[in-house]
Motif scaffolding. Structure first.
Motif, short mmCIF file in Angstrom:
data_model
loop_
_atom_site.label_atom_id
_atom_site.label_comp_id
_atom_site.label_asym_id
_atom_site.label_seq_id
_atom_site.Cartn_x
_atom_site.Cartn_y
_atom_site.Cartn_z
N THR A 21 0.96 -1.24 -0.09
CA THR A 21 0.05 -0.11 0.07
C THR A 21 0.79 1.28 -0.16
O THR A 21 0.36 2.29 -0.14
N THR A 22 2.11 1.04 0.32
CA THR A 22 2.85 2.34 -0.08
C THR A 22 4.04 2.45 -0.91
O THR A 22 4.27 3.13 -1.83
N ILE B 82 -8.30 -5.73 9.99
CA ILE B 82 -7.22 -6.13 9.12
C ILE B 82 -6.00 -5.65 9.76
O ILE B 82 -4.91 -6.39 9.83
N ILE B 121 -2.28 7.70 -3.69
CA ILE B 121 -3.62 7.68 -4.21
C ILE B 121 -3.53 7.83 -5.91
O ILE B 121 -4.28 7.17 -6.66
N PHE B 124 -3.25 3.99 -7.13
CA PHE B 124 -4.50 3.38 -6.52
C PHE B 124 -5.69 3.70 -7.43
O PHE B 124 -6.55 3.00 -7.49
N ILE B 142 -8.58 -0.55 1.55
CA ILE B 142 -7.31 -0.75 1.12
C ILE B 142 -6.41 0.24 1.27
O ILE B 142 -5.23 0.14 1.69
N LEU B 145 -5.53 1.19 4.91
CA LEU B 145 -4.36 0.14 5.46
C LEU B 145 -3.01 0.84 5.37
O LEU B 145 -1.94 0.82 6.25
N ALA B 146 -2.82 1.74 4.37
CA ALA B 146 -1.45 2.25 4.08
C ALA B 146 -1.00 3.31 5.22
O ALA B 146 0.01 3.41 5.68
N THR B 149 -1.41 0.91 9.35
CA THR B 149 -0.68 -0.16 9.58
C THR B 149 0.88 0.29 10.15
O THR B 149 0.90 -0.29 11.07
#
Lengths: 293, 273
Positions: A21-22, B82, B121, B124, B142, B145-146, B149
């Motif tokens: 995600t990064t 998650i 973004i 994505f 989704i 989560l970036a 987490t």
């Protein structure tokens, strides 16, 4: 299962999430930054154009405007927020009714959403009926006729004030945490030696929370550099583009003009600035031990 | 400490009162506005007749704040469902084991926070467009989560470090597996920390704006982005915006106050200790 394997297995879920995600988007944005891709003309990326998007980015006056706005915003925002919160934290160390009352509300602004803060401050800074605009005009008569959000300098001031309001109570909490670890004995010793309260604060207390101040500075700088939400909801980057930060500029190129190549190049430039500042900070200010832990 | 002159004490009290006012006033003003009729919104006095009609109007079309509340809650719930378990496992590994590149990997996790949301973004958005995930809550989970987490891993590692390693060793001797140690020993012992990390991540997700602004149009619009819709051709509907603001603020305030005493270790805990 042996620990030898387990330690990596446990690591996996979060690592996959964070990388996916990064770092994947970062890599993908780097790739796009070398291509010609206007979403309105083509759903798929067009030709590779090398560094053209970067060259183009640096030619645009809007980029330099956004860079300048960002530098001014970050400088004012970080200095005011950190100075105010450090001062307030020092005031709040003593016990007392007012102290506990103020401590009790410190958490609230930070829990509030930046988008809502932007909206609320836009309401309160309205030139005709904004309660803050009126209130400030009442205390400082020369400012009574200012239409805050329609004048470039004042719009920037409103943006800085709203972000300082969002952050200073939280930074105060951080500083209070740091101050709690300062042993009272060091101050008592200085007092016996005849130091004035100001000397004690400057020469005894502050040096002991140097590390906390450094972390707060870094944290605030990073978040200020990424400033987007309140720009969108408070000033809308206006009047004109006089309060358009880099993050907001990237957003405009990407999701108003839909120029993906140009936006990606700008986004990478912004990331490079953030990472650069991060590296310089961690090298200069924060002791290596504290970072590595 | 020194005996302080009455003047200094009075001055200090005045300054503290001022700070208290500065912090509370904007929140109070928004809350008050939520109870005002449109005609009272533009007057600054307190002499208005309070009404609760705004809280009803925002649930009607075209505002549909009920749907926005559900969207925000669903996105926050699944993001945490998650991120937190994944972060617990990974934080345990970082806390208890030595391995190659450990420092590098841990630092990398934190370093990802230097990447601005606009960078994350862009790709994505393009991917979700191809996958049909634009304007869906799944897409929002989704990308959220970036941001959540890495913070969760960082905070949890700090709390797990504080649990003595002897607890693990005792359980190991009893034949417990690592997973059993995590779920039955570490998480219960570090429960306050797990709660603080969860609440912190909840506030981050709940208040997230730019991802939702770009990824949603209609079905999946969250409370934060819903705020923008009160800016209409008729002008800004401040009283409705404020009513929506109350729905945004109250859950976050409750969560924050619940963990207040631990909050200062939130963003920086891992770095200072």
């Amino acid at each position: 299962m042996p620990d030898r394997i387990m330690r990596y297995l446990l690591l996996m879920p979060a690592l996959v999430i964070v990388l996916g995600t990064t770092l994947w988007p970062l890599g993908s944005a780097i790739a796009t930054s070398f291509r010609n891709w206007r979403l309105k003309r083509s759903p798929v990326p067009q030709s590779w154009v090398g560094l053209d998007n970067y060259a183009f980015a640096f030619e645009e006056p809007e980029f330099w405007n956004a860079l300048q706005v960002t530098v001014v915003f970050v400088t004012l925002d970080v200095m005011i927020a950190v100075a105010v919160s450090l001062g307030l934290a020092l005031l709040l160390r003593r016990a007392g009714v007012l102290q506990s009352l103020t401590r009790a509300v410190l958490i609230l602004p930070f829990a509030m959403s930046p988008a809502l803060i932007g909206v609320s401050f836009r309401f309160m800074f309205n030139g005709e009926y904004g309660v803050l605009a009126k209130g400030i005009g009442w205390f400082v008569p020369p400012l009574a006729d200012v239409i805050w959000l329609a004048s470039p300098g004042y719009a920037m001031a409103a943006l800085v004030l709203s972000d300082v309001w969002h952050w200073f109570p939280y930074l105060t909490l951080i500083f209070l945490g740091g101050l709690a670890a300062v042993p009272v004995e060091t101050e008592e010793a200085a007092l016996i030696d005849g130091a004035t309260p100001w000397q004690i604060t400057r020469l005894v207390v502050l040096p002991q929370i140097k590390g906390v101040i450094a972390v707060a500075l870094l944290l605030k700088t990073i978040f200020a550099l990424k400033m987007f939400d309140s720009v969108q909801t408070l000033t809308g980057s206006g009047p004109g583009i006089t309060t358009q930060t880099l993050a907001h500029y990237v957003y405009t190129i990407g999701f108003v003009h839909y120029d993906m190549g140009h936006a990606s190049a700008l986004a990478i430039v912004l990331t490079a600035i953030l990472v650069g500042i991060g590296i310089v900070y961690t090298r200069l200010v924060i002791p290596p031990k504290a970072v590595a832990r | 400490m020194t005996a302080r002159s009455p003047l200094a004490t009075a001055l200090q009290s005045a300054v503290l009162l001022l700070f208290f006012g500065i912090i509370v006033f904007p929140i109070a003003w928004m809350m008050l506005t939520a109870f005002k009729l449109p005609r009272d919104v533009y007057q600054l006095g307190l002499g208005f007749s309070p009404t609760v009609q705004n809280f009803g109007i925002v649930f009607e079309a075209p505002w549909n704040i009920g749907l926005r509340i559900v969207n925000s809650m669903v996105v926050a719930f699944f993001t945490l469902a998650i991120a937190i378990p994944a972060a617990i496992l990974s934080a345990y590994s970082f806390s208890r084991f030595e391995f190659t590149f450990k420092r590098g990997l841990f630092f990398l996790m934190l370093a990802t926070q230097f990447i601005p949301a606009v960078v994350i973004i862009l790709p994505f958005y393009l991917m979700f467009r191809d996958l049909g995930l634009l304007d869906t809550r799944t897409g929002l989970v989704i990308v959220n989560l970036a941001i959540v987490t890495p913070f969760a891993v960082w905070m949890l590692k700090g709390y797990f470090d504080a649990v003595p390693i002897e607890c693990d060793e005792a359980a190991l001797i009893d034949g417990a597996s690592r997973l059993a140690i995590i779920t039955r020993v570490i998480v219960p012992m570090a429960l306050p920390g797990v709660i603080v990390a969860s609440v912190f991540c909840f506030i981050l997700t709940w208040n997230e704006f730019i991802f939702a602004l770009i990824l949603t149009r209609d079905k999946a619009v969250t409370l934060q982005v819903g705020l923008v819709s009160f800016r209409t051709e008729r002008g800004d509907l401040w009283e409705l915006m404020a009513a929506a603001g109350v729905f945004i603020t109250v859950p976050a305030f409750i969560a924050a106050v619940a963990i207040q005493n631990h909050f200062d270790t939130g963003l920086t805990g891992g770095a200072i200790k």
